[in-house]
Design a protein around this motif. Sequence first.
Motif, PDB file in Angstrom:
ATOM      1  N   VAL A  55       0.834  -1.201   0.000  1.00 25.88           N
ATOM      2  CA  VAL A  55       0.000   0.000   0.000  1.00 25.88           C
ATOM      3  C   VAL A  55       0.873   1.258   0.000  1.00 25.88           C
ATOM      4  CG1 VAL A  55      -1.803   1.275   1.218  1.00 25.88           C
ATOM      5  CG2 VAL A  55      -1.826  -1.229   1.193  1.00 25.88           C
ATOM      6  N   ILE A  56       0.689   2.066  -1.022  1.00 31.22           N
ATOM      7  CA  ILE A  56       1.453   3.311  -1.142  1.00 31.22           C
ATOM      8  C   ILE A  56       0.887   4.341  -0.163  1.00 31.22           C
ATOM      9  CG2 ILE A  56       0.060   4.298  -3.012  1.00 31.22           C
ATOM     10  CD1 ILE A  56       2.772   5.167  -4.285  1.00 31.22           C
ATOM     11  N   SER A  57       1.769   5.113   0.438  1.00 26.32           N
ATOM     12  CA  SER A  57       1.325   6.131   1.395  1.00 26.32           C
ATOM     13  C   SER A  57       1.205   7.485   0.709  1.00 26.32           C
ATOM     14  CB  SER A  57       2.322   6.236   2.555  1.00 26.32           C
ATOM     15  OG  SER A  57       3.540   6.794   2.093  1.00 26.32           O
ATOM     16  N   SER A  58       0.533   8.407   1.372  1.00 23.12           N
ATOM     17  CA  SER A  58       0.389   9.751   0.799  1.00 23.12           C
ATOM     18  C   SER A  58       1.742  10.446   0.686  1.00 23.12           C
ATOM     19  CB  SER A  58      -0.585  10.592   1.626  1.00 23.12           C
ATOM     20  OG  SER A  58      -0.114  10.735   2.948  1.00 23.12           O
ATOM     21  N   SER A  59       2.656  10.191   1.625  1.00 21.26           N
ATOM     22  CA  SER A  59       3.980  10.821   1.535  1.00 21.26           C
ATOM     23  C   SER A  59       4.773  10.269   0.355  1.00 21.26           C
ATOM     24  CB  SER A  59       4.763  10.639   2.836  1.00 21.26           C
ATOM     25  OG  SER A  59       5.071   9.283   3.060  1.00 21.26           O
ATOM     26  N   GLU A  60       4.569   8.983   0.031  1.00 18.15           N
ATOM     27  CA  GLU A  60       5.260   8.406  -1.126  1.00 18.15           C
ATOM     28  C   GLU A  60       4.751   9.008  -2.432  1.00 18.15           C
ATOM     29  OE1 GLU A  60       6.627   3.956   0.161  1.00 18.15           O
ATOM     30  OE2 GLU A  60       4.486   4.246  -0.194  1.00 18.15           O
ATOM     31  N   ILE A  61       3.476   9.306  -2.485  1.00 18.39           N
ATOM     32  CA  ILE A  61       2.922   9.937  -3.686  1.00 18.39           C
ATOM     33  C   ILE A  61       3.587  11.286  -3.914  1.00 18.39           C
ATOM     34  CG2 ILE A  61       0.836  10.986  -4.676  1.00 18.39           C
ATOM     35  CD1 ILE A  61      -0.714   8.622  -3.491  1.00 18.39           C
ATOM     36  N   LEU A  62       3.958  11.949  -2.838  1.00 19.36           N
ATOM     37  CA  LEU A  62       4.620  13.250  -2.940  1.00 19.36           C
ATOM     38  C   LEU A  62       6.128  13.126  -3.132  1.00 19.36           C
ATOM     39  CD1 LEU A  62       2.656  15.088  -0.120  1.00 19.36           C
ATOM     40  CD2 LEU A  62       2.316  15.280  -2.589  1.00 19.36           C
ATOM     41  N   GLY A  63       6.631  11.877  -3.225  1.00 25.90           N
ATOM     42  CA  GLY A  63       8.047  11.688  -3.514  1.00 25.90           C
ATOM     43  C   GLY A  63       8.916  11.248  -2.362  1.00 25.90           C
ATOM     44  N   GLY A  64       8.370  11.108  -1.174  1.00 24.11           N
ATOM     45  CA  GLY A  64       9.168  10.667  -0.030  1.00 24.11           C
ATOM     46  C   GLY A  64       9.140   9.156   0.084  1.00 24.11           C
ATOM     47  N   ILE A  65      10.297   8.527   0.004  1.00 20.43           N
ATOM     48  CA  ILE A  65      10.338   7.072   0.117  1.00 20.43           C
ATOM     49  C   ILE A  65      11.138   6.663   1.346  1.00 20.43           C
ATOM     50  CG2 ILE A  65      10.028   6.675  -2.350  1.00 20.43           C
ATOM     51  CD1 ILE A  65      13.042   6.037  -2.494  1.00 20.43           C
ATOM     52  N   GLY A  66      10.779   5.504   1.872  1.00 20.37           N
ATOM     53  CA  GLY A  66      11.456   4.996   3.059  1.00 20.37           C
ATOM     54  C   GLY A  66      12.626   4.095   2.712  1.00 20.37           C
ATOM     55  N   GLU A  67      13.293   3.639   3.762  1.00 21.16           N
ATOM     56  CA  GLU A  67      14.461   2.765   3.596  1.00 21.16           C
ATOM     57  C   GLU A  67      14.105   1.467   2.880  1.00 21.16           C
ATOM     58  OE1 GLU A  67      16.720   2.069   7.170  1.00 21.16           O
ATOM     59  OE2 GLU A  67      16.537   4.178   7.762  1.00 21.16           O
ATOM     60  N   ASP A  68      12.902   0.943   3.131  1.00 22.67           N
ATOM     61  CA  ASP A  68      12.512  -0.309   2.481  1.00 22.67           C
ATOM     62  C   ASP A  68      12.481  -0.161   0.965  1.00 22.67           C
ATOM     63  OD1 ASP A  68      10.248   1.385   2.732  1.00 22.67           O
ATOM     64  OD2 ASP A  68       8.859  -0.311   2.731  1.00 22.67           O
ATOM     65  N   ILE A  69      11.985   0.968   0.495  1.00 19.98           N
ATOM     66  CA  ILE A  69      11.903   1.200  -0.950  1.00 19.98           C
ATOM     67  C   ILE A  69      13.288   1.517  -1.511  1.00 19.98           C
ATOM     68  CG2 ILE A  69      10.858   2.620  -2.767  1.00 19.98           C
ATOM     69  CD1 ILE A  69       8.980   0.577  -1.204  1.00 19.98           C
ATOM     70  N   GLU A  70      14.073   2.270  -0.781  1.00 23.18           N
ATOM     71  CA  GLU A  70      15.448   2.534  -1.216  1.00 23.18           C
ATOM     72  C   GLU A  70      16.213   1.226  -1.399  1.00 23.18           C
ATOM     73  OE1 GLU A  70      17.249   5.228   1.543  1.00 23.18           O
ATOM     74  OE2 GLU A  70      16.003   6.917   0.903  1.00 23.18           O
ATOM     75  N   GLN A  71      16.009   0.283  -0.482  1.00 26.80           N
ATOM     76  CA  GLN A  71      16.679  -1.013  -0.573  1.00 26.80           C
ATOM     77  C   GLN A  71      16.246  -1.745  -1.841  1.00 26.80           C
ATOM     78  OE1 GLN A  71      15.877  -3.712   2.668  1.00 26.80           O
ATOM     79  NE2 GLN A  71      17.332  -5.223   1.920  1.00 26.80           N
ATOM     80  N   GLU A  72      14.943  -1.758  -2.121  1.00 25.72           N
ATOM     81  CA  GLU A  72      14.458  -2.430  -3.334  1.00 25.72           C
ATOM     82  C   GLU A  72      15.025  -1.762  -4.583  1.00 25.72           C
ATOM     83  OE1 GLU A  72      12.959  -5.363  -3.148  1.00 25.72           O
ATOM     84  OE2 GLU A  72      12.981  -5.124  -0.971  1.00 25.72           O
ATOM     85  N   GLN A  73      15.105  -0.457  -4.574  1.00 26.03           N
ATOM     86  CA  GLN A  73      15.668   0.252  -5.720  1.00 26.03           C
ATOM     87  C   GLN A  73      17.152  -0.071  -5.899  1.00 26.03           C
ATOM     88  OE1 GLN A  73      14.514   4.362  -5.085  1.00 26.03           O
ATOM     89  NE2 GLN A  73      12.507   4.006  -6.029  1.00 26.03           N
ATOM     90  N   GLU A  74      17.870  -0.291  -4.814  1.00 27.70           N
ATOM     91  CA  GLU A  74      19.281  -0.690  -4.922  1.00 27.70           C
ATOM     92  C   GLU A  74      19.406  -2.047  -5.605  1.00 27.70           C
ATOM     93  OE1 GLU A  74      22.124   1.041  -4.416  1.00 27.70           O
ATOM     94  OE2 GLU A  74      20.742   2.731  -4.088  1.00 27.70           O
ATOM     95  N   TYR A  75      18.514  -2.969  -5.272  1.00 29.42           N
ATOM     96  CA  TYR A  75      18.515  -4.268  -5.949  1.00 29.42           C
ATOM     97  C   TYR A  75      18.268  -4.082  -7.447  1.00 29.42           C
ATOM     98  CZ  TYR A  75      18.361  -6.789  -1.493  1.00 29.42           C
ATOM     99  OH  TYR A  75      18.652  -7.300  -0.243  1.00 29.42           O
TER     100      TYR A  75
END
Length: 188
Positions: A47-67
């Motif tokens: 589930v995407i959060s309202s802050s993610e829609i505005l461009g703020g991502i957490g460590e979990d997403i940063e980790q997936e993007q690194e993969y």
Amino acid sequence: MNHLIVYAHPRKESFNHAILETAVRGLRQKGHEVVVRDLYAIEFQPVISSSEILGGIGEDIEQEQEYLKWADVITFIYPIWWTGLPAIVKGYIERVFTYGFAYRYVNGEQMGLMKGKKAVIINTQGKSHAQYAEMGMDKALLLTSDTGIFEYCGMEVLHHEVFESVPSSDEATRLAWLKQIEEMTSKA
């Protein structure tokens, strides 16, 4: 070569899991580096959060993007449910393939930022190819996933395999399908 496998099925006894095991074994036997992201095992939150829609991502997403950055080839293994991606896979795409990471717009024109990455999609489905073709869903599935997600983000789709009528398939058919996976990974 670096292979990332994004896998989504909640049951270890599923045919999807047999596909995963076969792919991993085949790739490693060829000397490839393999990382598996089992979305259910890591309890990925779709589930995407309202802050993610505005461009703020957490460590979990940063980790997936690194993969994703690390990978040369990204393989998605998941069943077709309700004529589409399971919610957890759709959530992974929505949360991880973010604006500025996977795509962006320049002067109103969309640009895929994952150029140079290859994609392989492996699906299972309960219906036959003929049933999906009769409804037009076969083309819709390719349009929404291959074109609408992966190519949109600049990736080259190498393969999209769909194994049909899996619940009613026999052991010989499943073994033949796994042989296809072995052959595909031997060419990776």
